[in-house]
Scaffold this motif. Structure first.
Motif, PDB file in Angstrom:
ATOM      1  N   UNK A  43      -2.826  38.664   1.301  1.00  0.00           N
ATOM      2  CA  UNK A  43      -2.249  39.994   1.047  1.00  0.00           C
ATOM      3  C   UNK A  43      -1.593  40.061  -0.322  1.00  0.00           C
ATOM      4  N   UNK A  44      -0.832  39.004  -0.644  1.00  0.00           N
ATOM      5  CA  UNK A  44      -0.171  38.971  -1.953  1.00  0.00           C
ATOM      6  C   UNK A  44      -1.217  39.004  -3.064  1.00  0.00           C
ATOM      7  N   UNK A  75     -13.038  34.402 -10.398  1.00  0.00           N
ATOM      8  CA  UNK A  75     -12.255  33.159 -10.350  1.00  0.00           C
ATOM      9  C   UNK A  75     -10.974  33.357  -9.569  1.00  0.00           C
ATOM     10  N   UNK A  76     -10.355  34.519  -9.777  1.00  0.00           N
ATOM     11  CA  UNK A  76      -9.100  34.813  -9.094  1.00  0.00           C
ATOM     12  C   UNK A  76      -9.303  34.833  -7.583  1.00  0.00           C
ATOM     13  N   UNK A  77     -10.385  35.477  -7.169  1.00  0.00           N
ATOM     14  CA  UNK A  77     -10.662  35.579  -5.738  1.00  0.00           C
ATOM     15  C   UNK A  77     -11.001  34.211  -5.158  1.00  0.00           C
ATOM     16  N   UNK A  78     -11.763  33.387  -5.914  1.00  0.00           N
ATOM     17  CA  UNK A  78     -12.053  32.035  -5.411  1.00  0.00           C
ATOM     18  C   UNK A  78     -10.774  31.258  -5.211  1.00  0.00           C
ATOM     19  N   UNK A  79      -9.808  31.471  -6.107  1.00  0.00           N
ATOM     20  CA  UNK A  79      -8.528  30.783  -5.978  1.00  0.00           C
ATOM     21  C   UNK A  79      -7.775  31.257  -4.732  1.00  0.00           C
ATOM     22  N   UNK A  80      -7.775  32.565  -4.507  1.00  0.00           N
ATOM     23  CA  UNK A  80      -7.120  33.136  -3.323  1.00  0.00           C
ATOM     24  C   UNK A  80      -7.746  32.568  -2.055  1.00  0.00           C
ATOM     25  N   UNK A  85      -9.424  29.676  -1.755  1.00  0.00           N
ATOM     26  CA  UNK A  85      -9.095  28.251  -1.599  1.00  0.00           C
ATOM     27  C   UNK A  85      -7.657  28.051  -1.144  1.00  0.00           C
ATOM     28  N   UNK A  86      -6.750  28.904  -1.638  1.00  0.00           N
ATOM     29  CA  UNK A  86      -5.348  28.826  -1.221  1.00  0.00           C
ATOM     30  C   UNK A  86      -5.243  29.107   0.283  1.00  0.00           C
ATOM     31  N   UNK A  87      -5.920  30.153   0.722  1.00  0.00           N
ATOM     32  CA  UNK A  87      -5.890  30.516   2.153  1.00  0.00           C
ATOM     33  C   UNK A  87      -6.469  29.379   2.995  1.00  0.00           C
ATOM     34  N   UNK A  88      -7.552  28.764   2.507  1.00  0.00           N
ATOM     35  CA  UNK A  88      -8.156  27.667   3.272  1.00  0.00           C
ATOM     36  C   UNK A  88      -7.210  26.472   3.362  1.00  0.00           C
ATOM     37  N   UNK A  89      -6.525  26.190   2.260  1.00  0.00           N
ATOM     38  CA  UNK A  89      -5.569  25.084   2.234  1.00  0.00           C
ATOM     39  C   UNK A  89      -4.462  25.317   3.280  1.00  0.00           C
ATOM     40  N   UNK A 141     -12.608  41.449  -3.515  1.00  0.00           N
ATOM     41  CA  UNK A 141     -12.790  41.511  -4.969  1.00  0.00           C
ATOM     42  C   UNK A 141     -12.757  42.949  -5.478  1.00  0.00           C
ATOM     43  N   UNK A 142     -13.216  43.884  -4.638  1.00  0.00           N
ATOM     44  CA  UNK A 142     -13.298  45.289  -5.057  1.00  0.00           C
ATOM     45  C   UNK A 142     -12.102  46.125  -4.603  1.00  0.00           C
ATOM     46  N   UNK A 143     -11.092  45.473  -4.032  1.00  0.00           N
ATOM     47  CA  UNK A 143      -9.907  46.212  -3.604  1.00  0.00           C
ATOM     48  C   UNK A 143     -10.129  47.019  -2.329  1.00  0.00           C
TER      49      UNK A 143
END
Ligand code: 2AM
Ligand code: CA
Length: 266
Positions: free
Chosen positions: A22-23, A40-45, A47-51, A95-97
Motif C-alpha cells: 500500500x505504501x 524496477x520500483x514495482x519489482x522492489x515492492x 520483493x519487499x512484500x515477498x520478504x 504499476x499502472x495505479x
C-alpha cells in the motif's frame, strides 16, 4: 470472528505485506517513482512484500517448504507442508495505479490445499478459507452465486497479451463464451478473480497459463464457498497445467462445455 492459529499466522503475514505494498502503491499513484523507472520500483515492492511473507511464515512455522513467485521453490525440513505464495498478484495493475492487486498465500499439506488467504490492501478486503471451515471476506461468510443460466452470468477471464499465452486459442474461447453470457470482465489479478467468484460477485472465471501461486488460495476459497473448480480439461491439475475454470456446479459445467464448443457448432 474467531480464526484458527494457522489462519491468524497467514492473515498477519498477508496484511503486513499488504501494508508495505500500500505504501509503495501510494508512491506509484503520486508518481514519486524513481527515474530508474516504474518497472524496477514495482519489482522492489514485490520483493519487499515477498520478504515480509517469507520471514513471517518462517518464524511462525519453522521448516515448512515454500513455493514463491520470486524465490521459486525453497525446500524446508518439513516436506509435508508447503506455502504457496504470490506476494503481488496483479503486478500490471499495481504499476499502472489501478487498485486491483493482492497478496495470496496458500498452505498445502501432503499435496492438498488446506488453508488460503487473499488480501487486497487497496480495498482492505481480506479473504480467508480453511478446509472444512468455510470461506469468508473479512467477517462475512461467502457463498458462490446461485445463477443457473449462463445468459444471466458475469464471467471473468484473463486475456493473453504481448509475449504471453496462445492468442488464437483465447479468441476461440472468448468467442464461444461472449455470445452466451450477460457480461465479461478482465480484472488482471487471478487471485482476486477467484476470490470474487467465491464471493458471488462474478459467476464464473477461466484463464490459461497461470502459475500455482496465482490460483492455490483462490481454489480453496471457491470450494469452501460451495463452488467448483477444475482445469480446462475438467481434471484437477490446476496447479501444474496453469488452466482453471470456476463457478457454481451448474455454471462450472456449462462454462467448460461452452469453452470447448467445436468451431463448426458456432
Ligand atoms: P502477476 O500479476 O503476479 O504477474 C493476469 O492475467 C494474471 O496472470 C495475474 O494473476 C498475473 O499475475 C498472471 N500472470 C502474469 N504473467 C504471468 C506469468 N508469466 N506466469 C504466470 N502467471 C502470470
Ligand atoms: Ca500472480
Amino acid at each position: 470472528m474467531a480464526r484458527s492459529a494457522l489462519l491468524n499466522v497467514m492473515v498477519q503475514a498477508a496484511m503486513k505485506a499488504g501494508r508495505s505494498l500500500s505504501r509503495d502503491f501510494g508512491e506509484v499513484q503520486n508518481l514519486q517513482v524513481s527515474m530508474k523507472g516504474p518497472g524496477d520500483y514495482v519489482s522492489q515492492a514485490d520483493r519487499k512484500a515477498e520478504e515480509i511473507v517469507f520471514s513471517e511464515l518462517s518464524k511462525a512455522r519453522p521448516g515448512y517448504s515454500f513455493l514463491m513467485e520470486e524465490r521459486g521453490a525453497v525446500e524446508g525440513d518439513d516436506a509435508q507442508h508447503r506455502w504457496i505464495v504470490d506476494p503481488l498478484d496483479g503486478t500490471t495493475n499495481f504499476l499502472h495505479g489501478i487498485p486491483m492487486f493482492s497478496v495470496s498465500i496458500a498452505l498445502e499439506r501432503q499435496g492438498q490445499i488446506v488453508a488460503g488467504v487473499i488480501y487486497n490492501p487497496a480495498l482492505d478486503e481480506l479473504y480467508t478459507a480453511e478446509r472444512g471451515g468455510g470461506a469468508f471476506m473479512n467477517d462475512r461468510r461467502l457463498r458462490v452465486a446461485a445463477r443457473a443460466k449462463l445468459s444471466d452470468c458475469v464471467i471473468g477471464c484473463g486475456v493473453p497479451h504481448l509475449g504471453r499465452g496462445h492468442h488464437g486459442n483465447f479468441l476461440i474461447e472468448l468467442r464461444n463464451v461472449m455470445g452466451e453470457v450477460s457480461g465479461i470482465r478482465r480484472m488482471g489479478s487471478a487471485a482476486l478473480d477467484l476470490a470474487y467468484v467465491a464471493a458471488g460477485r462474478m459467476d464464473g472465471f477461466w484463464e490459461n497459463n497461470l502459475s500455482a501461486w496465482d490460483v492455490a488460495a483462490g481454489i480453496l476459497l471457491i470450494r469452501e464457498a460451495g463452488g467448483f473448480v477444475s482445469d480446462l480439461s475438467g481434471g484437477q491439475d490446476m496447479l501444474d497445467s496453469g488452466s482453471i475454470v470456476a463457478g457454481n456446479e451448474v455454471i462450472h459445467r456449462a462454462l467448460l462445455k461452452t469453452l470447448k464448443k467445436p468451431v463448426s457448432a458456432r
